[in-house]
Design a protein around this motif. Structure first.
Motif: not given
Length: 223
Positions: A55-72
């Motif tokens: 449903d979404i490119d993983g790089v875009d998802l990585c960017r969204r996750i990083r926008g929400r959290s500092e999780v490794p």
């Protein structure tokens, strides 16, 4: 530790969940980006992220996750081009592993990113008190004191205590203790671990200072 596995391939996800479970880690799995964002929480300590999601490119998802959290975030993907690695790292990933990979290498990378993300404890706070103050563990001075008297522990014995002290109130799996103290996944060290725990108990003289959690591992009592 709770690991969020973002992987749309059922076979790959099941194998990874089984291996991490045997290694003492709790996992949850999301098969697409939307599910991953819904599962991401304060208790998520690492994200293993595949880039080829439906449903979404993983790089875009990585960017969204990083926008929400500092999780490794460790990207785990079949894309092996240097350009893909650069995009993933620039999107906020902490590491990049190419499929097919060795599961033990992946485990080592998980441990590395979590160590880097773990905040340094101020020296004044790097002490753990157990049993109503009878046992004092000083992680900076590498000392265990019982009623103010230092106990003569070997290096490995103190390392075991230190690992348990980093997870207060938590049953630490034997596999994790072996991995962090002996730097190996070889289960042949299980007997050595038991011997060292027995020595710690005997030297401290405090009944139940290290509790055995049946089927799991050990926990510091009163922590």
């Amino acid at each position: 530790m709770r690991i969020l596995i973002v992987e749309d391939d059922d076979r790959v996800a099941r194998a990874l969940e089984a291996f991490l479970g045997r290694s003492g880690y709790a996992t949850v799995r999301a098969a697409d980006g939307a599910a991953a964002l819904g599962m991401l929480g304060a208790d998520t300590e690492v994200v293993l992220l595949d880039l080829g999601l439906p449903d979404i490119d993983g790089v875009d998802l990585c960017r969204r996750i990083r926008g929400r959290s500092e999780v490794p975030i460790v990207i785990v993907t079949a894309r092996n081009q240097v350009a893909e690695r650069i995009k993933g790292l620039r999107a906020g990933a902490d590491d990049f592993v190419v499929k097919p990979y060795d599961v033990h290498e992946l485990l080592a990378r998980i441990e590395a990113v979590t160590r880097r993300s773990r905040p340094m404890r101020p020296e004044a706070d790097a002490r753990v008190l157990l049993h109503d103050g009878h046992v004092d563990i000083d992680l900076v001075a590498r000392q265990v004191l019982v009623d103010g008297t230092a106990i003569d522990l070997t290096r490995k014995e103190f390392d075991i205590v230190a690992v348990l002290a980093r997870y207060p109130g938590v049953a630490v799996p034997k596999e994790r203790l072996i991995r962090e103290v002996w730097n190996t996944d070889w289960r042949g060290f299980g007997h050595s671990l038991e011997v060292h725990v027995g020595a710690i108990r005997k030297k401290t003289g405090v009944r139940g200072v290290i509790e055995t959690v049946r089927g799991v591992g050990y926990r510091l009592a009163g922590s």
